[in-house]
Motif scaffolding. Structure first.
Motif, PDB file in Angstrom:
ATOM      1  N   TYR A   1      11.400  -6.461  -4.248  1.00  0.00           N
ATOM      2  CA  TYR A   1      10.996  -6.225  -5.627  1.00  0.00           C
ATOM      3  C   TYR A   1      11.701  -4.997  -6.189  1.00  0.00           C
ATOM      4  CZ  TYR A   1       7.170  -9.477  -4.621  1.00  0.00           C
ATOM      5  OH  TYR A   1       6.435 -10.568  -4.265  1.00  0.00           O
ATOM      6  N   TYR A   2      11.666  -4.834  -7.508  1.00  0.00           N
ATOM      7  CA  TYR A   2      12.354  -3.709  -8.136  1.00  0.00           C
ATOM      8  C   TYR A   2      11.761  -2.377  -7.661  1.00  0.00           C
ATOM      9  CZ  TYR A   2       8.488  -4.578 -11.448  1.00  0.00           C
ATOM     10  OH  TYR A   2       7.261  -4.819 -12.018  1.00  0.00           O
ATOM     11  N   ASP A   3      12.605  -1.344  -7.715  1.00  0.00           N
ATOM     12  CA  ASP A   3      12.303  -0.076  -7.058  1.00  0.00           C
ATOM     13  C   ASP A   3      11.014   0.580  -7.545  1.00  0.00           C
ATOM     14  OD1 ASP A   3      14.683  -0.504  -5.783  1.00  0.00           O
ATOM     15  OD2 ASP A   3      15.810   1.029  -6.887  1.00  0.00           O
ATOM     16  N   SER A   4      10.726   0.476  -8.829  1.00  0.00           N
ATOM     17  CA  SER A   4       9.597   1.215  -9.404  1.00  0.00           C
ATOM     18  C   SER A   4       8.291   0.434  -9.408  1.00  0.00           C
ATOM     19  CB  SER A   4       9.928   1.632 -10.843  1.00  0.00           C
ATOM     20  OG  SER A   4      10.054   0.470 -11.662  1.00  0.00           O
ATOM     21  N   LEU A   5       8.283  -0.751  -8.820  1.00  0.00           N
ATOM     22  CA  LEU A   5       7.078  -1.574  -8.876  1.00  0.00           C
ATOM     23  C   LEU A   5       5.866  -0.809  -8.343  1.00  0.00           C
ATOM     24  CD1 LEU A   5       6.555  -5.267  -8.143  1.00  0.00           C
ATOM     25  CD2 LEU A   5       5.119  -3.633  -6.942  1.00  0.00           C
ATOM     26  N   THR A   6       4.789  -0.862  -9.110  1.00  0.00           N
ATOM     27  CA  THR A   6       3.529  -0.227  -8.728  1.00  0.00           C
ATOM     28  C   THR A   6       2.421  -1.255  -8.825  1.00  0.00           C
ATOM     29  OG1 THR A   6       4.277   1.905  -9.600  1.00  0.00           O
ATOM     30  CG2 THR A   6       1.913   1.638  -9.267  1.00  0.00           C
ATOM     31  N   LEU A   7       1.542  -1.274  -7.843  1.00  0.00           N
ATOM     32  CA  LEU A   7       0.432  -2.226  -7.868  1.00  0.00           C
ATOM     33  C   LEU A   7      -0.472  -1.987  -9.066  1.00  0.00           C
ATOM     34  CD1 LEU A   7      -0.831  -2.457  -4.159  1.00  0.00           C
ATOM     35  CD2 LEU A   7       0.731  -3.971  -5.370  1.00  0.00           C
ATOM     36  N   PHE A   8      -1.039  -3.057  -9.572  1.00  0.00           N
ATOM     37  CA  PHE A   8      -2.039  -2.942 -10.628  1.00  0.00           C
ATOM     38  C   PHE A   8      -3.447  -2.909 -10.040  1.00  0.00           C
ATOM     39  CE2 PHE A   8       1.586  -4.175 -13.084  1.00  0.00           C
ATOM     40  CZ  PHE A   8       1.381  -3.592 -14.329  1.00  0.00           C
ATOM     41  N   SER A   9      -3.542  -3.032  -8.723  1.00  0.00           N
ATOM     42  CA  SER A   9      -4.837  -2.925  -8.052  1.00  0.00           C
ATOM     43  C   SER A   9      -4.873  -1.621  -7.265  1.00  0.00           C
ATOM     44  CB  SER A   9      -5.072  -4.113  -7.118  1.00  0.00           C
ATOM     45  OG  SER A   9      -4.035  -4.215  -6.163  1.00  0.00           O
ATOM     46  N   PRO A  10      -5.984  -0.876  -7.300  1.00  0.00           N
ATOM     47  CA  PRO A  10      -6.077   0.363  -6.525  1.00  0.00           C
ATOM     48  C   PRO A  10      -5.990   0.085  -5.028  1.00  0.00           C
ATOM     49  CG  PRO A  10      -7.843   0.211  -8.167  1.00  0.00           C
ATOM     50  CD  PRO A  10      -7.197  -1.134  -8.082  1.00  0.00           C
ATOM     51  N   ALA A  11      -5.680   1.115  -4.264  1.00  0.00           N
ATOM     52  CA  ALA A  11      -5.532   0.970  -2.822  1.00  0.00           C
ATOM     53  C   ALA A  11      -6.787   0.389  -2.171  1.00  0.00           C
ATOM     54  CB  ALA A  11      -5.194   2.323  -2.191  1.00  0.00           C
ATOM     55  N   ARG A  12      -7.974   0.752  -2.670  1.00  0.00           N
ATOM     56  CA  ARG A  12      -9.207   0.256  -2.054  1.00  0.00           C
ATOM     57  C   ARG A  12      -9.366  -1.263  -2.217  1.00  0.00           C
ATOM     58  NH1 ARG A  12     -12.999   3.270  -2.601  1.00  0.00           N
ATOM     59  NH2 ARG A  12     -12.217   4.953  -3.945  1.00  0.00           N
ATOM     60  N   TYR A  13      -8.632  -1.863  -3.149  1.00  0.00           N
ATOM     61  CA  TYR A  13      -8.677  -3.307  -3.345  1.00  0.00           C
ATOM     62  C   TYR A  13      -7.354  -3.967  -2.935  1.00  0.00           C
ATOM     63  CZ  TYR A  13     -12.780  -2.130  -6.116  1.00  0.00           C
ATOM     64  OH  TYR A  13     -14.012  -1.645  -6.530  1.00  0.00           O
ATOM     65  N   SER A  14      -6.641  -3.319  -2.027  1.00  0.00           N
ATOM     66  CA  SER A  14      -5.308  -3.821  -1.657  1.00  0.00           C
ATOM     67  C   SER A  14      -5.123  -3.895  -0.146  1.00  0.00           C
ATOM     68  CB  SER A  14      -4.228  -2.914  -2.272  1.00  0.00           C
ATOM     69  OG  SER A  14      -4.367  -2.830  -3.670  1.00  0.00           O
ATOM     70  N   SER A  15      -6.204  -4.212   0.569  1.00  0.00           N
ATOM     71  CA  SER A  15      -6.153  -4.240   2.024  1.00  0.00           C
ATOM     72  C   SER A  15      -6.207  -5.652   2.574  1.00  0.00           C
ATOM     73  CB  SER A  15      -7.317  -3.435   2.608  1.00  0.00           C
ATOM     74  OG  SER A  15      -7.267  -2.094   2.195  1.00  0.00           O
ATOM     75  N   LEU A  16      -5.558  -5.849   3.714  1.00  0.00           N
ATOM     76  CA  LEU A  16      -5.655  -7.089   4.465  1.00  0.00           C
ATOM     77  C   LEU A  16      -6.802  -6.967   5.474  1.00  0.00           C
ATOM     78  CD1 LEU A  16      -1.888  -7.886   5.163  1.00  0.00           C
ATOM     79  CD2 LEU A  16      -3.347  -8.778   3.343  1.00  0.00           C
ATOM     80  N   PRO A  17      -7.263  -8.065   6.055  1.00  0.00           N
ATOM     81  CA  PRO A  17      -8.406  -8.026   6.973  1.00  0.00           C
ATOM     82  C   PRO A  17      -8.197  -7.078   8.153  1.00  0.00           C
ATOM     83  CG  PRO A  17      -7.903 -10.292   6.370  1.00  0.00           C
ATOM     84  CD  PRO A  17      -6.794  -9.452   5.836  1.00  0.00           C
ATOM     85  N   GLY A  18      -9.157  -6.177   8.337  1.00  0.00           N
ATOM     86  CA  GLY A  18      -9.162  -5.338   9.519  1.00  0.00           C
ATOM     87  C   GLY A  18      -8.370  -4.048   9.444  1.00  0.00           C
ATOM     88  N   MET A  19      -7.724  -3.752   8.308  1.00  0.00           N
ATOM     89  CA  MET A  19      -6.934  -2.522   8.217  1.00  0.00           C
ATOM     90  C   MET A  19      -6.940  -2.014   6.776  1.00  0.00           C
ATOM     91  SD  MET A  19      -2.977  -1.874   9.375  1.00  0.00           S
ATOM     92  CE  MET A  19      -2.051  -0.437   8.825  1.00  0.00           C
ATOM     93  N   ARG A  20      -7.581  -0.876   6.582  1.00  0.00           N
ATOM     94  CA  ARG A  20      -7.686  -0.284   5.253  1.00  0.00           C
ATOM     95  C   ARG A  20      -6.326   0.215   4.771  1.00  0.00           C
ATOM     96  NH1 ARG A  20      -8.459   4.674   2.945  1.00  0.00           N
ATOM     97  NH2 ARG A  20      -8.221   5.703   4.970  1.00  0.00           N
ATOM     98  N   PHE A  21      -6.059   0.038   3.488  1.00  0.00           N
ATOM     99  CA  PHE A  21      -4.845   0.602   2.916  1.00  0.00           C
ATOM    100  C   PHE A  21      -5.019   2.121   2.906  1.00  0.00           C
ATOM    101  CE2 PHE A  21      -1.285   1.484   0.321  1.00  0.00           C
ATOM    102  CZ  PHE A  21      -0.492   0.350   0.287  1.00  0.00           C
ATOM    103  N   PRO A  22      -4.052   2.877   3.455  1.00  0.00           N
ATOM    104  CA  PRO A  22      -4.255   4.323   3.616  1.00  0.00           C
ATOM    105  C   PRO A  22      -4.215   5.100   2.301  1.00  0.00           C
ATOM    106  CG  PRO A  22      -2.021   3.719   4.234  1.00  0.00           C
ATOM    107  CD  PRO A  22      -2.756   2.428   3.986  1.00  0.00           C
ATOM    108  N   GLY A  23      -4.749   6.332   2.364  1.00  0.00           N
ATOM    109  CA  GLY A  23      -4.668   7.227   1.217  1.00  0.00           C
ATOM    110  C   GLY A  23      -5.839   7.097   0.274  1.00  0.00           C
ATOM    111  N   ASP A  24      -5.731   7.786  -0.846  1.00  0.00           N
ATOM    112  CA  ASP A  24      -6.762   7.791  -1.875  1.00  0.00           C
ATOM    113  C   ASP A  24      -7.005   6.371  -2.376  1.00  0.00           C
ATOM    114  OD1 ASP A  24      -8.379   8.149  -4.063  1.00  0.00           O
ATOM    115  OD2 ASP A  24      -6.987   9.426  -5.174  1.00  0.00           O
ATOM    116  N   GLY A  25      -8.238   5.925  -2.265  1.00  0.00           N
ATOM    117  CA  GLY A  25      -8.559   4.548  -2.643  1.00  0.00           C
ATOM    118  C   GLY A  25      -8.417   4.252  -4.113  1.00  0.00           C
ATOM    119  N   ASP A  26      -8.373   5.285  -4.953  1.00  0.00           N
ATOM    120  CA  ASP A  26      -8.282   5.059  -6.396  1.00  0.00           C
ATOM    121  C   ASP A  26      -6.861   5.085  -6.934  1.00  0.00           C
ATOM    122  OD1 ASP A  26     -11.046   4.779  -6.824  1.00  0.00           O
ATOM    123  OD2 ASP A  26     -11.310   6.962  -6.813  1.00  0.00           O
TER     124      ASP A  26
END
Length: 348
Positions: free
Chosen positions: A47-72
């Motif tokens: 994907y393009y270099d500057s792509l940023t998720l539109f979902s916060p980290a707390r809503y961007s995890s796969l099963p069994g492993m939390r997305f690291p860092g500030d959840g917001d």
């Protein structure tokens, strides 16, 4: 060389990795994951270099492993790639990278999967999780072959610098189109061409991220797939992108009617010279390795119900709106994977 497993998963992006992670819970003791790229990560590294998720980290995890860092916070592309590769290293599955699947056919109660290097893989169950980003879609616009400027899909766009000082039109009204147009506007004279006005959706209504509302209202998992496919595209924004478009003078215009050798003809008949067109016009599902298997309809689309193929032993994960609004997202593929695996496990 031939390999046998209880389950073969095609693709080591978010959908395939989530499927492999959940497979042991559903009775699949040995799972093989086949990935065409040199590393896990699916389409994210491209994907393009500057792509940023539109979902916060707390809503961007796969099963069994939390997305690291500030959840917001809203993670960047490279953070997602790092997360997926770390996730892959934790899996109890064999991941075969640089393995492009060329065909897949049912035979004697199992699936025979063949790769480009002659390798053969067999399993009673297969999940196709190669995602929706294999087939960049560019609409057929009159004059497209005549246009002498640069024409590229968003899948091939990386950064704005090569377009500095040029006249650029970005086609599309979704999140990617707006992100790309906003950053191009800082270095190039840019217009956003769409068929209808942009539908803006507040990122944080009433002080809560929209994904909080999706989760707490049940909208995220509601079985509304057919309705959702017909919904108009909306752009999530906390005001940043609208401000960027206004600041850089990026205007939205009705989609042009045709291309000329030098540029475009706008809906009002005006002709304009254009240096480059970026088509942020989405993707089409494509499963070329399933040709001849009976799993696709005449248009090449998978025959399935909620990811369960109409042919035995086959499932799909990672199709947009497969079962709900959150299908084909980091937060949603795990639910779809669990559903598909439970059905495939029962049918063995």
């Amino acid at each position: 060389m031939e390999h046998h497993a209880d389950l073969v998963v095609l693709g080591a992006g978010q959908s395939g990795l989530a499927t492999a992670a959940l497979a042991p819970r559903h009775g699949f003791a040995r799972t093989l994951v086949l990935e065409a790229a040199e590393q896990a990560g699916g389409s994210w590294p491209h994907y393009y270099d500057s792509l940023t998720l539109f979902s916060p980290a707390r809503y961007s995890s796969l099963p069994g492993m939390r997305f690291p860092g500030d959840g917001d916070r809203y993670p960047a592309r490279d953070e997602v790639v790092d997360y997926l590769r770390a996730y892959a290293r934790r899996l109890d599955a064999d991941i075969h990278t640089s393995t492009t699947v060329t065909s897949m056919l049912p035979r004697d109660g199992a699936w025979v999967v063949r790769a480009h290097d002659g390798s053969r893989f067999t399993a009673p169950a297969v999940v196709a999780a190669t995602g929706a980003f294999r087939g960049p879609y560019t609409p057929a616009v009159p004059g497209h072959e005549e246009f002498a400027g640069q024409s590229l899909h968003a899948a091939d766009y990386r950064a704005p610098d090569p377009f500095t000082g040029e006249r650029v039109v970005v086609v599309g009204g979704g999140n990617s189109a707006v992100q790309i147009a906003a950053e191009l506007g800082a270095v190039a004279e840019t217009t956003l061409a769409t068929r209808r006005p942009i539908g803006w959706l507040k990122q944080r209504p009433l002080g809560r991220d929209v994904h909080w509302w999706f989760q707490h209202t049940g909208f995220d998992i509601a079985p509304l797939s057919r309705l959702l496919e017909r919904m108009p595209v909306s752009v999530l924004d906390d005001g940043h992108y609208r401000t960027a478009l206004d600041t850089h003078g990026v205007e939205r215009r009705e989609m042009f009617t045709r291309l000329t050798p030098d540029g475009v003809v706008w809906a009002d008949g005006a002709e304009e010279s254009v240096d480059a067109i970026v088509w942020a016009t989405g993707y089409r599902r494509t499963f070329p390795y399933l040709d001849g298997s009976g799993a696709l309809d005449l248009d090449g689309r998978p025959r399935h119900h909620g990811g369960i193929a109409t042919i035995a032993g086959l499932g799909f994960v990672g199709i947009e709106f497969q079962r709900s609004f959150s299908s084909n997202t980091l937060r949603g593929v795990g639910r779809d994977a669990a559903h598909v695996l439970s059905r495939l496990g029962r049918s063995r």
